[in-house]
Design an enzyme around this catalytic site. Structure first.
Site, PDB file in Angstrom:
ATOM      1  N   ASP A 248       0.835  -1.205   0.000  1.00 11.63           N
ATOM      2  CA  ASP A 248       0.000   0.000   0.000  1.00 11.63           C
ATOM      3  C   ASP A 248       0.864   1.246   0.000  1.00 11.63           C
ATOM      4  OD1 ASP A 248      -2.228  -1.540   0.151  1.00 11.63           O
ATOM      5  OD2 ASP A 248      -2.508  -1.294   2.308  1.00 11.63           O
ATOM      6  N   LYS A 270      -3.416   2.964  -2.153  1.00 12.14           N
ATOM      7  CA  LYS A 270      -4.751   3.073  -1.565  1.00 12.14           C
ATOM      8  C   LYS A 270      -4.657   4.151  -0.518  1.00 12.14           C
ATOM      9  CE  LYS A 270      -7.739  -0.855  -1.158  1.00 12.14           C
ATOM     10  NZ  LYS A 270      -8.661  -0.025  -0.445  1.00 12.14           N
ATOM     11  N   THR A 331       0.378  -0.779  15.152  1.00 10.79           N
ATOM     12  CA  THR A 331      -0.653   0.076  14.554  1.00 10.79           C
ATOM     13  C   THR A 331      -0.381   1.558  14.838  1.00 10.79           C
ATOM     14  OG1 THR A 331      -3.031   0.338  14.276  1.00 10.79           O
ATOM     15  CG2 THR A 331      -2.245  -0.014  16.529  1.00 10.79           C
ATOM     16  N   MET A 383      -8.052   7.671   9.645  1.00 12.45           N
ATOM     17  CA  MET A 383      -8.592   8.290   8.426  1.00 12.45           C
ATOM     18  C   MET A 383      -9.518   9.450   8.786  1.00 12.45           C
ATOM     19  SD  MET A 383      -9.311   4.825   6.215  1.00 12.45           S
ATOM     20  CE  MET A 383      -9.719   3.718   7.550  1.00 12.45           C
TER      21      MET A 383
HETATM   22  N1  SAH Z   1      -3.660  -0.697   9.282  1.00 12.98           N
HETATM   23  C1  SAH Z   1      -3.252   0.655   9.600  1.00 12.98           C
HETATM   24  C2  SAH Z   1      -4.366   1.649   9.408  1.00 12.98           C
HETATM   25  C3  SAH Z   1      -4.838   1.784   7.994  1.00 12.98           C
HETATM   26  S1  SAH Z   1      -6.032   3.046   7.817  1.00 12.98           S
HETATM   27  C4  SAH Z   1      -2.712   0.696  11.042  1.00 12.98           C
HETATM   28  O1  SAH Z   1      -2.859  -0.274  11.766  1.00 12.98           O
HETATM   29  O2  SAH Z   1      -2.124   1.709  11.424  1.00 12.98           O
HETATM   30  C5  SAH Z   1      -5.038   4.414   7.371  1.00 12.98           C
HETATM   31  C6  SAH Z   1      -5.006   5.439   8.479  1.00 12.98           C
HETATM   32  O3  SAH Z   1      -4.093   5.011   9.487  1.00 12.98           O
HETATM   33  C7  SAH Z   1      -4.500   6.783   8.071  1.00 12.98           C
HETATM   34  O4  SAH Z   1      -5.524   7.564   7.473  1.00 12.98           O
HETATM   35  C8  SAH Z   1      -4.067   7.365   9.406  1.00 12.98           C
HETATM   36  O5  SAH Z   1      -5.182   7.806  10.132  1.00 12.98           O
HETATM   37  C9  SAH Z   1      -3.518   6.141  10.109  1.00 12.98           C
HETATM   38  N2  SAH Z   1      -2.070   6.024  10.004  1.00 12.98           N
HETATM   39  C10 SAH Z   1      -1.365   5.068   9.387  1.00 12.98           C
HETATM   40  N3  SAH Z   1      -0.042   5.267   9.530  1.00 12.98           N
HETATM   41  C11 SAH Z   1       0.101   6.382  10.267  1.00 12.98           C
HETATM   42  C12 SAH Z   1       1.216   7.106  10.761  1.00 12.98           C
HETATM   43  N4  SAH Z   1       2.476   6.730  10.534  1.00 12.98           N
HETATM   44  N5  SAH Z   1       0.974   8.219  11.502  1.00 12.98           N
HETATM   45  C13 SAH Z   1      -0.272   8.620  11.758  1.00 12.98           C
HETATM   46  N6  SAH Z   1      -1.362   7.973  11.315  1.00 12.98           N
HETATM   47  C14 SAH Z   1      -1.185   6.870  10.575  1.00 12.98           C
END
Ligand code: SAH
Length: 461
Positions: A248, A270, A331, A383
């Site tokens: 992604d 995405k 996460t 998001m």
């Molecule tokens: N699977 C991912 C989330 C996917 S949805 C996880 O577990 O983190 C995508 C959203 O994740 C983004 O819009 C943002 O809100 C958050 N996100 C992902 N990486 C990030 C980062 N390094 N810093 C802040 N927010 C992040």
């Protein structure tokens, strides 16, 4: 990268060295590891240089270099004790289009010589563009320790054995054989004589030929929030072994760097509102590669089980009986609280924490706002950039205190991480003003810990 690393074939190639003192000798010792035709120009050779000439290891010309001397040279090292003579020589090389190095003078050189770890035919070259010779030496020392003395010996025998290994199917089977040789059986055999090693190689090849080829497999791997050191050891191993990596847009460049060099890299961008590959196409691509027998890594930002459409991808595999595994990742919520020195739960404050998305299939996502609005609750909104005003409005409507702390963390764990501390009342205005371009997470109910803020190098607005 200003200096591009390459390995130059010097076999029977003319290489010119000017100077007859210590600097020239040091370069000659290095060059004598090759099979180059070494031409040395100096009016005052030291005895050690004379000896090399007597032994026939170099050709010694007892005079300074003239333009005609370098017409055919592949490389030139200006190692004269007299700096102005070295620069004159470099000028001649430049005019003749010959690659030249002025010893200990990076600025005046067309190329520089890296620090070298020699396990011929395995050679590791280390360069720092002249920025940190100490670092280059430290890396060299570390590698010298780590790479077995006999690695070169194993590699030489391995090279002779390559034609036989071609009998194995290309790709994974051949790689499995070589990895077995270099990392398992090889090191055990390294102290044996060459004939023993060859015999062992032959029986190893027989064992590998008898094996049935690996079936395709899909690993759903959490790439974490961006910092490659937050990968799990399992994720790292999966990246090293992947035939195909389908990733992604959220996956950071340093994480992608860790994928096996030969892996096929498939980007399926995405991102909330940007262009994206339709989920059906992603599913089809995963299935197709796995059915071809590939070890597929489906690499997702953060943890693959959180807002990652994991179930849809697993369900796409089921009709084909393709095996899969899930490798958890850190996460965004975990990385974000870490960045502000807080925890997601705290005795006496909140016994539960919610991960929510502000996006549903159509438009914004409804939540149990009344519960989220209660004093002391902590939620991580994924998001949420575009939905900040909606979230703010719903929470205030359900009785949340306008002064509820809110922190927005952009690019958590990455070098460009940004932390914005605000309150619910100002959430939407502050997010608009800050206009985060990267991935951003909204932490409701948490402010950065004071002490953490003082030590944060990022701007807090
Ligand atoms: N699977 C991912 C989330 C996917 S949805 C996880 O577990 O983190 C995508 C959203 O994740 C983004 O819009 C943002 O809100 C958050 N996100 C992902 N990486 C990030 C980062 N390094 N810093 C802040 N927010 C992040």
């Amino acid at each position: 990268m200003k200096h591009f690393p390459i390995f130059v074939d010097l076999n029977n190639q003319p290489v010119v060295v000017t100077g007859g003192g210590e600097a020239a000798l040091a370069k000659l010792r290095l060059l004598l590891k090759t099979n180059a035709d070494l031409e040395v120009y100096t009016a005052n050779p030291e005895p050690a240089v004379e000896r090399l000439a007597l032994n026939g290891q170099i050709k010694l010309h007892r005079r300074t270099l003239q333009p005609a001397d370098i017409a055919n040279a592949t490389l030139l090292y200006a190692a004269d004790a007299d700096a102005s003579e070295a620069l004159r020589v470099a000028g001649l090389a430049k005019a003749a289009g010959v690659m030249f190095n002025v010893v200990d003078n990076l600025e005046a050189s067309a190329f520089i010589t890296p620090a070298i770890v020699d396990r011929d035919p395995v050679t590791v070259a280390i360069g720092t563009e002249g920025a940190a010779p100490v670092l280059a030496r430290a890396i060299k020392a570390k590698l010298e320790e780590e790479l077995p003395e006999r690695l070169g010996f194993l590699a030489r025998i391995g090279k002779l054995f390559r034609p036989q290994v071609a009998a194995l199917p290309e790709g994974r089977a051949q790689r499995a054989f070589w990895s077995d040789y270099y990392f398992k059986s090889g090191p055990r055999l390294a102290s044996q004589p060459e004939t023993e090693v060859q015999a062992a190689l032959a029986s190893l090849l027989k064992a590998h030929s008898a094996q049935t080829p690996l079936e395709g497999h899909v690993a759903f791997v959490g790439a974490g929030p961006g910092d490659p050191e937050l990968l799990t050891l399992k994720a790292r191993k999966a990246l090293h072994e992947a035939d195909v990596v389908i990733y992604d847009r959220l996956v950071s460049a340093p994480v992608l760097e860790l994928c096996r060099r030969e892996a096929v890299m498939v980007s399926v961008g995405k991102e909330g509102f940007g262009p994206s590959t339709p989920q059906d196409e992603i599913n089809a691509s995963i299935v197709e590669h796995a059915q071809n027998g590939a070890q597929v890594v489906r690499l997702k930002g953060g943890d693959p089980t959180i807002f990652g459409r994991l179930d849809e991808e697993i369900e796409a595999l089921e009709p084909y009986g393709i095996s899969y595994s899930i490798l958890p990742g850190v996460t965004a919520a975990s990385a974000s609280v870490a960045a502000i020195g807080q925890s997601l739960t705290k005795r006496g404050r909140n016994n539960a924490v919610r991960f929510l998305t502000a996006h549903a299939m159509q438009g914004f996502a409804e939540q149990d706002w009344a519960a989220l609005a209660r004093q002391g609750e902590v939620s991580a909104v994924y998001m949420g950039k575009k939905a900040a005003r909606f979230v703010q409005g719903r929470l205030l409507m359900h009785g949340a205190a306008p002064a509820t702390p809110v922190t927005i963390i952009e690019n958590a764990s990455r070098p460009d991480q940004r932390i914005m501390s605000t309150t619910l009342a100002h959430l939407s205005a502050d997010i608009d003003a800050a206009a985060p371009q990267g991935a951003a997470l909204i932490l409701l109910g948490l402010a950065p810990r004071e002490a953490a803020v003082n030590t944060l190098k990022e701007a807090v607005i």
